[in-house]
Structures are given as C-alpha cells and as structure tokens.
Scaffold this active site. Structure first.
Site, PDB file in Angstrom:
ATOM      1  CG  ASP A   1      -5.707  -2.279  -4.358  1.00  0.00           C
ATOM      2  OD1 ASP A   1      -4.757  -2.911  -3.882  1.00  0.00           O
ATOM      3  OD2 ASP A   1      -6.235  -1.304  -3.794  1.00  0.00           O
TER       4      ASP A   1
ATOM      5  CB  SER B   1      -0.941  -0.056   1.208  1.00  0.00           C
ATOM      6  OG  SER B   1      -1.976   0.862   1.063  1.00  0.00           O
TER       7      SER B   1
ATOM      8  CG  HIS C   1      -5.225  -2.729  -0.120  1.00  0.00           C
ATOM      9  ND1 HIS C   1      -4.675  -2.087  -1.213  1.00  0.00           N
ATOM     10  CD2 HIS C   1      -4.806  -2.040   0.964  1.00  0.00           C
ATOM     11  CE1 HIS C   1      -3.961  -1.041  -0.787  1.00  0.00           C
ATOM     12  NE2 HIS C   1      -4.025  -0.997   0.530  1.00  0.00           N
TER      13      HIS C   1
END
Ligand SMILES: *[C@@H]1O[C@H](CO)[C@@H](O)[C@H](O)[C@H]1NC(C)=O
Ligand SMILES: *[C@@H]1O[C@H](CO)[C@@H](O)[C@H](O)[C@H]1NC(C)=O
Ligand SMILES: *[C@@H]1O[C@H](CO)[C@@H](O)[C@H](O)[C@H]1NC(C)=O
Ligand SMILES: *[C@@H]1O[C@H](CO)[C@@H](O)[C@H](O)[C@H]1NC(C)=O
Ligand SMILES: *[C@@H]1O[C@H](CO)[C@@H](O)[C@H](O)[C@H]1NC(C)=O
Ligand SMILES: *[C@@H]1O[C@H](CO)[C@@H](O)[C@H](O)[C@H]1NC(C)=O
Ligand SMILES: *[C@@H]1O[C@H](CO)[C@@H](O)[C@H](O)[C@H]1NC(C)=O
Ligand SMILES: *[C@@H]1O[C@H](CO)[C@@H](O)[C@H](O)[C@H]1NC(C)=O
Length: 395
Positions: free
Chosen positions: A271, A174, A339
């Site tokens: 995502d 991320s 994610h």
C-alpha cells in the site's frame, strides 16, 4: 500526505474520471440538519453530509454505506488548517460527487451492488468518524465529533429505509476503511437481527509496524490522534479491556478478533500510503535516500525491495489467524503499489482491472458477500503481478 503522492493521486483520479466521462453518475449532497441537535459537527462547525443514490429492483432493500477517506489531523495546528478546506468542512466540499466502482449504478461496471441503495458518508472530522471532543480556547473552536456524525447519519438514513434493510454492507477506503473496521459492530447493532450485515475495509489495514529506523511513527501518530479527538471511549470495549494500552485498539490488527459481522479485508501488501508514511515516513529518510524508490519501485535498491517484502510479510503475519480461522471472512491482498481499489472503476471492475486467480476485486467481494465461493486471495510478492494499476512508477 506527501505532496508528490498527492499530485500523483490527483493525476490518477483525473485519468480515471476522464476515462468514464460518458456515463458518469453525479449525486447531490444531503446535509444532515438534525445533526446540530446532537452536536454532530464537522471540524469547523458546519453540518455533516452524505450523498445517496436510491436502489431499485431486487436491490431496493439493500444498503451500501461507504465512508469517505482522506487522512487524519492529530494536533491543533493541522486540524485548524483542515477546518478551512474540504477535508474538514462541508462548506468547502463539492456538492456533486461521482459514484463509480463499488458505488456505480451500472451493472456492467458494478455487477453485485449496482441496484442497492448506495450512500457516501462525507469525511469532515479528521478522526475516522470516531472522535468525540472539542477544542475551544476563546479564539479557536474545533469540533472532533466523528462518532456523533456517524450516529447522526445513521439516524437520518433509518427512516429513509435503512431500518428495513435486508442486506447491508459498510465499506470505506483509507481513513474510511479504518472507519469501517471501527464501526462494523456498531453498524450491526443499529440494524435488525434479520439484516445480513457485513463490512469491507479497503486500504484501511494500517499496520502497527515500526519504520525503517525502528521508530514507531504510526503508533505515535495514532496515539496523538486518539488523545486529541477523544477516541478511546469509542473503541471496542472487548479490545480495550484486553490490551495494556487501550489506544492500540485503533489498529485493525488488534481489533480484528472482536469484529462480529463477516469482514472482507482488501489491501495491497505494498500500500502506497503505508509505504510512504509507516515504513518510510519523511522523518525516517531525512536525506531522501528513498526518494527515487518512493516514486518508482523499479528504481528501488535490492535492500529497499527487501524491506518492502518484509513489510508485506508483516502484514500477512498480522492477518494469519484471520486468513486461516475466519470461516466467514474474505481477503484480497494483492502486491500492487496502490491505495484504494474499490472506489475507482479501473481497479474495481474493468477488463484490465487487478486480478488474482482470474478474479477482479468486484468478483471476489461479490463471491464473499453472497457466499458464492470462498474468497481469500493472497498475491505472490512484487513484481510477479502483471495486473496492477500502480500509483507510482508509471500509471
Ligand atoms: C442539487 O441540489 C440543488 C439544491 O437542492 C439543486 O439546485 C440542483 O439542481 C441539484 N443538482 C442536481 C444535478 O441534481
Ligand atoms: C453501462 O455501461 C455500459 C458500458 O460503459 C454502457 O454502454 C451503458 O449505456 C451503461 N448503462 C447505463 C444504464 O448507464
Ligand atoms: C488558541 O489556539 C490557537 C492555536 O493553538 C492559538 O493560535 C491562539 O493564540 C490561541 N488563543 C488563545 C486565546 O490562547
Ligand atoms: C436480536 O438478537 C439478540 C441476541 O441474539 C436478542 O437478545 C434480541 O432479542 C434479538 N432482537 C430481536 C428484535 O429479535
Ligand atoms: C464482547 O464482550 C461482550 C460482553 O461485554 C460479550 O458478550 C461478547 O461476546 C464479546 N465479543 C467478542 C467478539 O469477544
Ligand atoms: C486457528 O484456531 C485454532 C483453534 O482456536 C488455533 O489453535 C490455531 O492456532 C489458529 N490458527 C492461527 C493461524 O491462528
Ligand atoms: C478467466 O475468467 C474469464 C471470465 O470470467 C474466463 O472466460 C476465462 O476462461 C478464465 N480463465 C482461466 C484461465 O480460468
Ligand atoms: C471458487 O474458488 C476457487 C479458488 O479460487 C476456484 O478454483 C473455483 O473455480 C471457484 N469456483 C467458482 C464456481 O467460481
């Protein structure tokens, strides 16, 4: 992050942790005392930190560094808020961190990196470890010192053996995945020429894509981030010299061609963060037409699925040249509502982990890192993949 998504992520992480209660590895925090000398502070002025678990055996001289993720703050109000929680201050962080997935020390759970020196860099600057600025108006003081934190941690690790690394891998998920793209060249420059340096970006391939109303929500968000945190001067020079708007070089798709070490791009084409913040940010769906679809892909209208597929195609288009022309690169773009898939055990390497062509993410990354096989995999469009661990629509 959306409240709903945040809650879902908490539930998922609790489930994941619960699953491995028996042999979970907890690693103590190391504060970087020398950071003060170069002004490398968290948002609130606290010292930065990392967690290190030593390698052993054949991995004793190999190093994996992983950037922690956790969004960004791009204005004074959100950064001031963040300075008071764990995302902006080591004072508020848990001191023991669970090492799982790619950080696990168990060969059964992490076949290729389990015996490496593994380091988790805590994220407390709100700017993907790349800012360099300060805000001080007399009553409020905020540090945007991500770049210095990165530097301080590297310099702290050097005498601990990093300077003698034989193999090295810079990873992160991320905002941490973005950091690993942004720092890949710099990491390579710190290490001896003989060190095999490679980088892995997990869920960090944030697209410069308009939202469903054709507003550039993410671009605007990143532009404010770059401006507030003084990021532009730390972006890659080759990239910033090549674009009319240098700030755009915070997007991996523009930076990609300038990254020298071998790179692995791990991302879902659907995502969940990008779905909820880039394609359909709250500002683009004031009437909540997407609410049900955001919580469960099975509830999406065909028109919505169509837009999600178009987003996937856009991601693949941004990756086209990398997919076809990067001989040393690796790719794992699956079609899951996920994610971050390298950090939790259930998505990294477990009997029912996500797979493509009969390979898990851990196997694909290992094949790429050690050159065992070409490792470029792109999934068919949703819903064809039955191996997903989706964060939405039932875990
Ligand atoms: C972590 O470090 C603290 C302070 O050095 C120490 O008191 C504590 O016992 C350590 N915990 C573990 C689990 O190693
Ligand atoms: C590694 O994991 C396996 C399976 O969970 C477990 O049986 C074994 O005890 C673990 N080994 C170590 C060294 O923790
Ligand atoms: C400093 O900035 C904060 C946040 O914007 C604001 O609340 C505060 O009033 C400002 N203080 C002064 C002296 O301007
Ligand atoms: C590392 O490589 C660079 C460029 O190839 C070269 O200029 C430099 O001398 C090398 N450094 C060492 C210590 O070998
Ligand atoms: C970046 O620019 C430098 C010169 O400033 C050049 O030596 C280098 O090859 C360039 N790298 C890439 C990947 O274009
Ligand atoms: C791959 O590289 C060649 C030569 O530079 C170029 O002609 C071609 O367009 C590239 N392919 C893609 C998909 O970018
Ligand atoms: C998939 O991989 C497993 C273990 O790596 C292997 O036993 C199995 O035969 C493979 N299946 C196919 C269809 O290749
Ligand atoms: C290498 O990858 C190809 C394509 O995924 C696969 O068909 C082949 O079985 C792999 N070879 C080995 C030795 O794993």
């Amino acid at each position: 992050m959306d409240l709903v998504l945040a809650i879902l992520l908490v539930i998922v992480s609790l489930l994941t942790r619960g699953g491995m209660c028996g042999d979970r590895l907890l690693v103590n925090m190391t504060l970087v005392r020398r950071a003060a000398a170069i002004g490398a502070y968290c948002l609130d002025g606290s010292l930065p930190a990392y967690h290190i678990h030593r390698g052993f055996g054949a991995g004793a001289r190999n190093w994996l560094l992983q950037f922690e993720g956790g969004g960004w703050c791009n204005d004074i109000a959100s950064c001031a808020e963040r300075a008071q929680i764990r995302r902006g201050s080591t004072r508020h962080m848990n001191k023991l961190e669970t090492f799982s997935g790619i950080l696990s020390n168990n060969a059964t759970h992490n076949p290729d990196f389990y015996n490496w020196n593994r380091v988790k860099l805590r994220y407390c600057d709100g700017g993907s470890f790349v800012g360099d600025a300060k805000f001080n108006n007399g009553t409020l003081l905020l540090y945007f010192r991500g770049q210095r934190i990165w530097q301080a941690i590297i310099e702290d690790l050097m005498p601990k053996g990093l300077r003698f690394a034989k193999k090295a891998l810079l990873s992160g998920c991320s905002a941490g995945g973005l950091a690993s793209y942004l720092h890949c060249n710099n990491f390579n420059n710190y290490l001896p020429n003989a060190t095999a340096v490679k980088c892995l970006g997990d869920a960090g391939f944030f697209l410069d894509s308009p939202d469903i109303n054709l507003y550039h929500t993410q671009r605007t968000f990143f532009q404010r981030l770059v401006a507030l945190q003084g990021i532009q001067k730390n972006l890659d020079d080759n990239c910033t010299n090549s674009l009319s708007d240098p700030k755009q070089c915070i997007f991996p798709q523009y930076l990609l061609r300038y990254i020298t070490p071998p790179l692995f791009i791990l991302n879902s084409a659907y995502d969940v963060y990008q779905f909820h913040h880039i394609l359909v940010p709250p500002s683009a769906d004031l009437h909540g037409i997407w609410n049900r679809c955001k919580l469960n892909p099975k509830a999406c209208h065909p028109d919505q699925i169509h837009l999600l597929h178009a987003f996937r195609v856009e991601m693949l288009t941004a990756l086209r040249s990398f997919l076809f022309n990067s001989s040393r690169g690796g790719v794992f773009i699956n079609s899951c509502f996920a994610h971050c898939q390298s950090e939790s055990q259930d998505t990294w390497f477990a009997p029912d982990s996500p797979q493509m062509h009969n390979e898990t993410i851990a196997e694909s990354v290992g094949d790429w890192y050690f050159g065992r096989n070409v490792s470029k995999k792109v999934d068919c469009p949703y819903p064809c993949d039955t191996t997903c661990h989706n964060l939405i629509g039932g875990v």
